[in-house]
Design a protein around this motif. Structure first.
Motif, short mmCIF file in Angstrom:
data_model
loop_
_atom_site.label_atom_id
_atom_site.label_comp_id
_atom_site.label_asym_id
_atom_site.label_seq_id
_atom_site.Cartn_x
_atom_site.Cartn_y
_atom_site.Cartn_z
N LEU A 52 0.82 -1.21 0.00
CA LEU A 52 0.00 0.00 0.00
C LEU A 52 0.86 1.26 0.00
O LEU A 52 0.56 2.24 -0.70
CB LEU A 52 -0.93 -0.01 1.22
CG LEU A 52 -2.09 -1.00 1.18
CD1 LEU A 52 -2.84 -1.02 2.52
CD2 LEU A 52 -3.05 -0.67 0.05
N GLN A 53 1.95 1.23 0.76
CA GLN A 53 2.85 2.38 0.78
C GLN A 53 3.50 2.60 -0.58
O GLN A 53 3.62 3.73 -1.05
CB GLN A 53 3.92 2.19 1.86
CG GLN A 53 3.38 2.25 3.29
CD GLN A 53 4.42 1.88 4.33
OE1 GLN A 53 5.49 1.35 4.00
NE2 GLN A 53 4.11 2.15 5.59
N GLU A 54 3.88 1.50 -1.23
CA GLU A 54 4.49 1.61 -2.55
C GLU A 54 3.48 2.13 -3.57
O GLU A 54 3.80 2.97 -4.41
CB GLU A 54 5.03 0.24 -3.00
CG GLU A 54 5.71 0.23 -4.36
CD GLU A 54 6.96 1.07 -4.39
OE1 GLU A 54 7.31 1.56 -5.48
OE2 GLU A 54 7.59 1.23 -3.31
N LEU A 55 2.25 1.61 -3.48
CA LEU A 55 1.20 2.09 -4.38
C LEU A 55 0.93 3.58 -4.15
O LEU A 55 0.69 4.34 -5.09
CB LEU A 55 -0.09 1.29 -4.17
CG LEU A 55 -0.11 -0.13 -4.74
CD1 LEU A 55 -1.37 -0.86 -4.28
CD2 LEU A 55 -0.04 -0.09 -6.26
N HIS A 59 1.34 6.36 -6.90
CA HIS A 59 0.20 7.23 -7.22
C HIS A 59 0.61 8.70 -7.17
O HIS A 59 0.26 9.48 -8.07
CB HIS A 59 -0.93 6.96 -6.23
CG HIS A 59 -2.07 7.95 -6.33
ND1 HIS A 59 -2.95 7.96 -7.38
CD2 HIS A 59 -2.43 8.98 -5.51
CE1 HIS A 59 -3.82 8.94 -7.20
NE2 HIS A 59 -3.52 9.57 -6.09
N ILE A 60 1.35 9.07 -6.15
CA ILE A 60 1.80 10.46 -6.02
C ILE A 60 2.70 10.84 -7.19
O ILE A 60 2.57 11.92 -7.78
CB ILE A 60 2.54 10.66 -4.68
CG1 ILE A 60 1.55 10.50 -3.52
CG2 ILE A 60 3.21 12.03 -4.62
CD1 ILE A 60 2.21 10.49 -2.15
N SER A 61 3.60 9.91 -7.56
CA SER A 61 4.52 10.19 -8.67
C SER A 61 3.76 10.32 -9.99
O SER A 61 3.99 11.26 -10.76
CB SER A 61 5.55 9.06 -8.78
OG SER A 61 6.37 9.24 -9.90
N VAL A 62 2.84 9.38 -10.26
CA VAL A 62 2.06 9.43 -11.51
C VAL A 62 1.19 10.67 -11.55
O VAL A 62 1.06 11.33 -12.59
CB VAL A 62 1.22 8.15 -11.66
CG1 VAL A 62 0.24 8.28 -12.82
CG2 VAL A 62 2.12 6.94 -11.86
#
Length: 507
Positions: A52-55, A59-62
């Protein structure tokens, strides 16, 4: 009776004790099982939390990337809406204003050796899908087959390219888009044949041959062999689904019979175009091939590599005839670009060490080291008369070197440079002279192509480029001019090559 009752009592206690031990063992086994299950669930929860942290980070990067792309497209659409037709009247801009025209559409920066890798993060030509449609009408500035193509205030399709002309320029130039050539990866290089009939591109795993007049694909030369001309580029198999072996440079023989391709697999391949077969595979470099060029007499091919060497190859035997760079003053880093002078007597090379070197092709002697760029040199080109050498650099400038002053140094020890052109807002990745010294053309990471007037050098240096073409949605990696007319081609990180035609009239 009392003596008989005691043993029975003891036996009863013993049985109860054993029962308790058995139950305790069962409870312990259940406890251990529960603990194992609990540990497994905790481990799963930890992995889930990490995922979840990686997602969330992704998400923030995208989201940031999409917001930046939306901002850039909004700026571009606003700019295009202000001048929808490429041939519109010139805006009243001086050289400084021209230089700032496309500042808002810069891509993220990269650094020297890393930017030679098309797939590297932050590279000079990052892998980015084309923002706009690819197929284009002959002579039109907008792609066709796009039902949702953006419209201007009058309901007309907006162009995905535009031109800004310098009102101080001696001539007015009109640009027309002839063809858009779709690829499935970054287009690293473009080159015309000497008769002007063909244009070749280099991309991932292949060199592609097109008819320069019609834009139709004629042949597909894979790193592994000849492929059916209409095969999908993204289906080429090199044995590794993750393999990205780019063809970094292409050139033609003077008689237009052979196509040369230098690739990241450390080889230079010479293809017989008519027979569609491999004539030679030249091996000798120890790192990626970044540049190739053919001598005007058709006797040899020159190559430049990341191994800090340039080599001359005999095209008849396929053998290496000479290596440049093994001398004490050879390149201190990769050779990014090579060019053969029109008379075949000199070989020029640009390097990541910020220096341009010129060698005698017969003796191998180093004739000159041109120093003056403050960052890596990515492209070199001889003028048609062989008297000037142009270089483009990651320092965002072009320089012209007068070959008649070879060996002349200024007081501070730097090589004498006759002109410096500063107009691009990012890395200069390609420079080329048009025939008869009519134009010096440059392509940049700022996504623009700029036309410089070599006949009015001082004016060009002071007033900026005569013309700026914004014709791609990513870095313009390669520019080539046809020897047979007022036609040039561009290759870009937007996975497209484009063929353009231009005309000029005196003001």
């Amino acid at each position: 009776a009392g003596s008989v009752g005691v043993p029975e009592l003891l036996e009863s206690l013993k049985a109860e004790y054993e029962q308790l031990l058995h139950e305790g063992s069962l409870f312990k086994a259940q406890k251990d099982d529960y603990e194992r299950k609990l540990e497994a669930q905790v481990s799963e929860l930890t992995l889930l939390q990490q995922s979840l942290q990686e997602l969330e980070r992704t998400h923030i990067s995208v989201k940031a990337m999409h917001e930046e792309e939306i901002r850039r497209l909004r700026q571009q659409l606003e700019s295009m809406g202000a001048q929808a037709k490429p041939a519109a009247s010139a805006m009243q801009l001086d050289g400084a204003a021209l230089a700032q025209m496309f500042d808002g559409s810069r891509a993220a920066g990269g650094r020297s050796p890393q930017t030679l890798n098309p797939g590297a993060e932050g590279a000079a030509f990052p892998l980015g899908a084309a923002t706009f449609g690819a197929a284009a009408n002959r002579g039109e500035g907008h792609a066709v087959g796009q039902a949702e193509w953006p419209l201007d205030g009058r309901g007309r399709p907006m162009d995905d390219w535009n031109v800004v002309q310098n009102p101080s320029a001696a001539v007015k130039t009109t640009i027309e888009l002839q063809h858009t050539l779709d690829h499935d990866s970054v287009v690293c290089c473009v080159r015309f044949s000497h008769n002007g009939k063909f244009v070749a591109t280099g991309c991932n795993k292949a060199a592609v041959l097109y008819d320069a007049e019609t834009g139709s694909r004629l042949a597909l030369f894979s790193n592994e062999g000849v492929v059916e001309s209409q095969a999908a580029l993204d289906k080429l198999d090199t044995g590794d689904s993750y393999d990205r072996t780019y063809v970094r440079s292409v050139c033609f023989s003077p008689d237009s019979r052979y196509l040369v391709a230098g690739a990241e697999d450390k080889t230079i391949k010479i293809w017989d175009i008519a027979a569609q077969r491999l004539r030679h595979s030249l091996c000798g470099h120890t790192k990626d091939i970044y540049s190739v060029d053919y001598s005007s007499d058709g006797r040899y091919v020159v190559s430049g590599s990341g191994d800090k060497r340039a080599k001359i190859w005999d095209v008849n035997t396929g053998e290496c005839a000479r290596t440049f760079g093994d001398e004490g003053n050879g390149p201190g880093d990769g050779v990014t670009s090579v060019a053969v002078s029109p008379d075949g007597r000199m070989v020029a090379a640009g390097s990541l060490d910020r220096t341009v070197r010129v060698w005698d092709s017969e003796t191998g002697a180093c004739l000159e080291r041109f120093e003056g760029h403050s960052d890596s040199v990515y492209s070199v080109s001889f003028s048609p008369d062989g008297k000037l050498l142009a270089s483009g650099s990651l320092d965002k400038s072009l320089k012209l070197w007068d070959l008649s002053t070879a060996g002349t140094r200024t007081a501070n020890g730097a090589s004498k440079c006759c002109n410096t052109f500063e107009g691009h807002k990012d890395f200069v990745l390609s420079v080329v002279f048009a025939p008869q010294d009519t134009w010096l053309i440059s392509g940049s990471k700022d996504r623009s192509v700029q036309f410089w007037d070599p006949k009015n050098l001082s004016a060009a240096a002071e007033e900026g480029p005569s013309l700026i073409l914004q014709g791609h949605q990513n870095s313009v990696i390669s520019v080539a001019h046809s020897p047979a007319g007022k036609v040039f081609a561009t290759g870009s990180g937007d996975k497209r090559a484009r063929i353009w035609r231009y005309s000029t009239v005196e003001r």
